[in-house]
Write a protein that holds these residues in place. Structure first.
Motif, PDB file in Angstrom:
ATOM      1  N   LEU A  33      38.333  50.041  32.452  1.00 52.71           N
ATOM      2  CA  LEU A  33      38.200  51.501  32.439  1.00 52.71           C
ATOM      3  C   LEU A  33      36.849  51.949  31.875  1.00 52.71           C
ATOM      4  CD1 LEU A  33      41.795  52.625  31.399  1.00 52.71           C
ATOM      5  CD2 LEU A  33      40.937  51.994  33.627  1.00 52.71           C
ATOM      6  N   ALA A  39      46.291  50.814  36.208  1.00 55.93           N
ATOM      7  CA  ALA A  39      44.955  50.415  36.647  1.00 55.93           C
ATOM      8  C   ALA A  39      44.441  49.276  35.779  1.00 55.93           C
ATOM      9  CB  ALA A  39      44.011  51.609  36.584  1.00 55.93           C
ATOM     10  N   ARG A  40      44.687  49.381  34.489  1.00 52.20           N
ATOM     11  CA  ARG A  40      44.231  48.331  33.559  1.00 52.20           C
ATOM     12  C   ARG A  40      44.907  47.002  33.885  1.00 52.20           C
ATOM     13  NH1 ARG A  40      45.673  47.050  28.777  1.00 52.20           N
ATOM     14  NH2 ARG A  40      47.297  48.618  28.742  1.00 52.20           N
ATOM     15  N   SER A  48      34.664  57.009  26.583  1.00 51.45           N
ATOM     16  CA  SER A  48      35.675  55.957  26.760  1.00 51.45           C
ATOM     17  C   SER A  48      36.173  55.451  25.403  1.00 51.45           C
ATOM     18  CB  SER A  48      35.117  54.808  27.589  1.00 51.45           C
ATOM     19  OG  SER A  48      34.126  54.144  26.863  1.00 51.45           O
ATOM     20  N   SER A  73      34.148  54.067  34.030  1.00 48.41           N
ATOM     21  CA  SER A  73      33.664  55.410  33.666  1.00 48.41           C
ATOM     22  C   SER A  73      32.144  55.428  33.639  1.00 48.41           C
ATOM     23  CB  SER A  73      34.226  55.925  32.348  1.00 48.41           C
ATOM     24  OG  SER A  73      34.893  54.967  31.658  1.00 48.41           O
ATOM     25  N   ALA A  90      38.531  60.526  38.337  1.00 48.14           N
ATOM     26  CA  ALA A  90      38.829  59.372  37.479  1.00 48.14           C
ATOM     27  C   ALA A  90      39.640  59.775  36.251  1.00 48.14           C
ATOM     28  CB  ALA A  90      37.531  58.705  37.055  1.00 48.14           C
ATOM     29  N   PRO A 121      46.262  55.242  34.497  1.00 50.63           N
ATOM     30  CA  PRO A 121      45.314  54.342  33.814  1.00 50.63           C
ATOM     31  C   PRO A 121      45.946  53.044  33.316  1.00 50.63           C
ATOM     32  CG  PRO A 121      45.500  56.458  32.668  1.00 50.63           C
ATOM     33  CD  PRO A 121      46.319  56.568  33.887  1.00 50.63           C
ATOM     34  N   MET A 158      42.376  54.825  38.376  1.00 48.19           N
ATOM     35  CA  MET A 158      42.201  55.192  36.964  1.00 48.19           C
ATOM     36  C   MET A 158      42.701  56.618  36.711  1.00 48.19           C
ATOM     37  SD  MET A 158      38.645  55.175  34.915  1.00 48.19           S
ATOM     38  CE  MET A 158      38.416  56.039  33.388  1.00 48.19           C
ATOM     39  N   ILE A 210      41.274  46.587  36.340  1.00 48.60           N
ATOM     40  CA  ILE A 210      40.166  47.547  36.366  1.00 48.60           C
ATOM     41  C   ILE A 210      39.713  47.805  34.928  1.00 48.60           C
ATOM     42  CG2 ILE A 210      39.537  49.931  36.924  1.00 48.60           C
ATOM     43  CD1 ILE A 210      41.691  49.696  39.187  1.00 48.60           C
TER      44      ILE A 210
END
Lengths: 506, 372
Positions: B265, B258-259, B125, B269, B67, B255, B251, B263
């Motif tokens: 994040l 992905a966002r 995070s 996580s 990840a 990232p 991710m 997703i």
């Protein structure tokens, strides 16, 4: 500007190739100020970085000659040759002092030592010429944005340069600052420097250049404007020169054929972060099947609107309403936006779209699988069927579900189709496209424009954001022109042509 | 698929895995031929148990790395789990506890570790660029706490007795038949009418045949090894058949994209660290070696082995690239290397040096860097 032009080539590009499609060959004469023009993704920044020695030698073929000699790839060596490169967003370090920041990219030392006092005095002298007051002893974090920008621009005036490469660095300057900057640059040219300038904004940055190089799919076109020509005519001419052929676009449709049903509505949408307004009182109504264009100067709100609808500025204060199909929707993040029926595709594919380590199928169905799963398990059969369906519609050819992404990583047309299919698989109600044709070939553009029109004819509402005024004028049914964070004017179908849009943007 | 396209598909990544498997087999053959201490069933079982434990820990550490979260707290949490297990085993409750109470304890341990690691994930995070110092310092802190509270050795050593429990061959045989039927049905459902369904069926046939042969040879399979097998299957399903697995790769790979694909994040996580915690607890339950105040490096040793296996196997340090196959091959290689050192009586520093060189080489050939 009356500068004597030496016919000897200062810079020569010999069959420079970044990919197998296009090669660039061109000679630049000493004493010129050349504007580099092209569509977004045409490779202007890459060309400048290559000349500056920032791009690796492995990424291109061909030769770059400077004063008749082939120069090496190291950026430092090029600086010693007299080449200076100013990037789009220049490097600035907050935790060191202004004088150190000013000489950040210079090789100051002689045998490992340098005199701080003399450099400090030089910095003071140079900073006194700037239109902003900056004390050399201040630290970077004590400066405001304008001071930082001027400090970075001042680096090019530290010493005599032979060739100055400017990569759209002036896009944040306001009109009065731009005038001063051009005057300083003109002095530098009189002292013997030549300038290659990737122009960020055709509307205001074309006055200084005496020659233009237009990057196209076919290579480089050189155009020397008439000195007597009006600025607006010059801008219009350049806009036409940099653009692709009109026949790539589907024929314009009549507004009467559009449905009157309002699909998407934004009422008084405002985003305010701590110290600035991101979007200011945006009001839009988009009909079903309408292609609604958004354009404006760079750094205006045209791109930010799409990102805001996809949950980008969540920390900012938000006012106003977003209404889809008559119902107000609350957008908390990208997942909720996608679930509500919105789709967002950016032209910055490698940054905002692509998962380069995965397969083509993975890239296509990543969002679909997140929405249509059962107990968090992947509906693998459905995913394969979706891939087959879109591979057929979009004519993806020999690519199958498990094809590794690295096989198609240079085929921008194919990548854009797959990323578009990623969103189409969700059957969205509103598709937001941000500069979708960026870096695509002519045939890819033709297919994309036809597809966009086809989708609109089927009833999908589209927000089409672009800096390319030709795309906007030939594809969109209505156009909103942004100035800063707000909308300046909305042009309806009868008023949409290149000249009108350029007039409003200017 | 014709021969040419098969060879073209065999990228550098597959060659790397094949090399690791071959090297491991060669090492095991050399040990079998030269070392008399390896030629009994107990030594082979011990190797299998160590491999199983390393597999579980490598699976655990691979999740945050896939990840894109660089986590270095495994050793600390592992030692803490060992400490809690020992405290439990020395308590008066555990002495007369039934099997179900032991299982309940194991579940509670897994849940509490998962919750603790979830908080760590939340913290990371919030400061994603500082994941290495945050995780390292938390790991050290937790490890120090564990050693402060660590009781002395009990009469029964450290590991739960179940690590050496043997599962009878008939159960293994039944399980293989069941796995074969399920694979066949699922493959035909998924691939039909294409002929690709044959490939997983053949793979399961071969694996089952090998397993049954080994099991009948040794008179059974230890529970630890069987559990490691189930963990592999579970993590495989989690990574390749669930939306969470897809999101983990997304991710790690990009990232930002992905966002924009919806997703979350932070939430992801947390999910990753929940599984991470559960796997650490499971690994600790099957630890066979002693741990005490004098042997404070066990956690670090296990952590390093798992990390080396991860890097050598081909999980990218940059995130988003790797597979169960890479974890398996990496763990097999490191276990074989450890076995090689033990049986041929090599000095420990040489083993450490080889592992360190392996990591440097692995970084040089990072698959995400090579193929991106």
């Amino acid at each position: 500007m009356n500068i004597e032009i030496n016919k000897n080539a200062l810079l020569e590009l010999c069959d420079l190739q970044f990919d197998s499609r296009t090669s660039f060959s061109w000679k630049m004469e000493t004493g010129r100020c050349v504007g580099l023009v092209g569509l977004s993704g045409s490779g202007r920044s890459r060309l400048l970085k290559t000349i500056a020695g920032i791009e690796s030698r492995k990424t291109y073929k061909g030769k770059i000659l400077f004063e008749g000699k082939e120069i090496k790839t190291l950026a430092q060596q090029r600086q010693e040759c007299g080449i200076f490169y100013l990037p789009r967003d220049p490097a600035f370090v907050d935790r060191i002092q202004v004088w150190e920041n000013l000489f950040l990219s210079e090789n100051l030392s002689s045998e490992g030592f340098f005199s701080k006092n003399s450099i400090y005095r030089d910095a003071e002298k140079l900073l006194s010429r700037l239109p902003v007051e900056i004390e050399p002893s201040l630290y970077g974090f004590q400066l405001d944005e304008r001071q930082k920008l001027w400090l970075c621009l001042a680096r090019m005036f530290i010493r005599k340069r032979k060739l100055i490469l400017i990569d759209e660095s002036t896009h944040q300057l306001d009109a009065s600052d731009l005038k001063i900057f051009y005057a300083m640059l003109e002095n530098q040219i009189r002292d013997g420097a030549s300038v290659l300038f990737a122009i960020p904004n055709l509307v205001r940055d074309v006055g200084l250049c005496d020659q233009f190089v237009i990057l196209t799919q076919q290579g480089m076109k050189v155009w020397e404007p008439d000195d007597q020509e009006e600025s607006f005519t010059r801008q219009l001419r350049l806009e036409k020169l940099r653009n692709v052929d009109d026949h790539l676009f589907p024929p314009k449709r009549s507004v009467e054929s559009l449905s009157t049903e309002i699909q998407f509505e934004i009422k008084n949408l405002t985003y305010e972060s701590d110290d600035k307004i991101v979007l200011d009182h945006i009001n839009l109504q988009i009909r079903k099947g309408e292609i609604f264009g958004l354009t404006g100067k760079s750094q205006s709100g045209r791109v930010k609107l799409g990102l805001a609808l996809f949950g980008e500025y969540l920390s900012a204060y938000r006012f106003g309403k977003i209404i889809l199909n008559g119902k107000e929707i609350e957008i908390r993040d990208a997942f909720h936006a996608a679930k509500s029926g919105l789709a967002y595709m950016s032209g910055f594919r490698s940054h905002f779209g692509v998962f380069a380590n995965q397969s083509v199928g993975y890239n296509l169905d990543i969002i679909y699988s997140r929405i249509y799963h059962r107990w968090s398990l992947l509906p693998k059969r459905a995913l394969r069927n979706i891939f087959k369906h879109y591979a057929k519609i979009l004519r993806l050819g020999a690519i199958d579900y498990a094809t590794p992404w690295r096989r198609i990583k240079d085929d921008h047309d194919c990548i854009q189709k797959i990323l578009l299919a990623r969103w189409l698989a969700l059957h969205p109600k509103l598709l937001i496209l941000d500069d979708p044709a960026r870096g695509m070939s002519a045939s890819g553009r033709r297919e994309l424009y036809a597809l966009i029109r086809e989708l609109a004819d089927e009833g999908l509402s589209i927000i089409f954001t672009s800096s390319n005024l030709q795309e906007i004028s030939l594809l969109c049914d209505r156009v909103a022109i942004f100035e800063g964070p707000g909308i300046k004017e909305v042009l309806t179908s009868q008023n949409i042509d290149l000249k009108n849009i350029l007039g409003v943007v200017a | 698929m014709n021969e040419k396209s098969f060879v073209a598909n065999l990228g550098y990544y597959e060659i790397r895995k094949a090399f690791l498997v071959l090297a491991s087999i060669v090492m095991i053959i050399i040990i079998s031929a030269t070392s008399s201490s390896f030629q009994n069933i107990l030594a082979a079982q011990d190797f299998l148990n160590n491999l199983s434990l390393l597999l579980i820990l490598t699976m655990a550490i691979s999740l945050p790395f896939l990840a894109g979260i660089k986590d270095f707290s495994l050793g600390g949490w592992y030692v803490l789990a060992l400490c809690i297990i020992r405290l439990w085993r020395q308590s008066s409750w555990a002495v007369e506890a039934s099997l179900s109470l032991h299982i309940l304890f194991a579940i509670c341990l897994g849940i509490s570790l998962s919750i603790a690691l979830m908080l760590q994930a939340w913290l990371i995070s919030k400061r994603s660029k500082y994941s290495v110092p945050i995780s390292l310092s938390i790991g050290l802190l937790v490890g120090a706490l564990a050693f402060y509270k660590m009781p002395g050795l009990g009469p029964w050593g450290d590991a739960y007795a179940c690590v050496s429990w043997m599962v009878a061959p008939k159960y293994i045989f039944l399980f293989c038949v069941f796995a074969l039927i399920i694979t066949m049905v699922q493959s035909v459902r998924y691939f039909w009418p294409e002929l690709f369904w044959i490939r997983p069926v053949i793979a399961v046939w071969v694996a089952s045949a090998l397993l049954i042969f080994v099991v009948y040879e040794y008179g059974g399979l230890s529970l630890g090894s069987l559990l490691a097998f189930f963990v592999i299957m579970g993590v495989y399903f989690f990574l390749h058949h669930s939306i969470w697995g897809r999101a983990i790769f997304a991710m790690g790979g990009n990232p930002e994209a992905a966002r924009l694909c919806g997703i979350s994040l932070t939430r992801l996580s947390m999910v990753v660290f929940v599984v991470f915690g559960a796997l650490i607890a499971l690994g600790a339950l099957f630890e066979g070696r002693s741990i005490s105040n004098e042997n404070t490096y066990l956690g670090l040793e296990r952590h390093l082995d798992a990390f080396v296996a991860l890097m050598l196997g081909g999980v990218s340090y940059r995130g988003g690239y790797g597979s169960i196959g890479s974890v398996l091959t990496g763990a097999l290689f490191v276990s074989s290397l450890n076995l090689f050192q033990t049986h041929l009586a090599w000095p420990v520093f040489l083993l450490i040096a080889i592992k360190a060189l392996g990591v440097i080489l692995a970084i040089g050939f990072d698959p995400a860097h090579k193929e991106a």
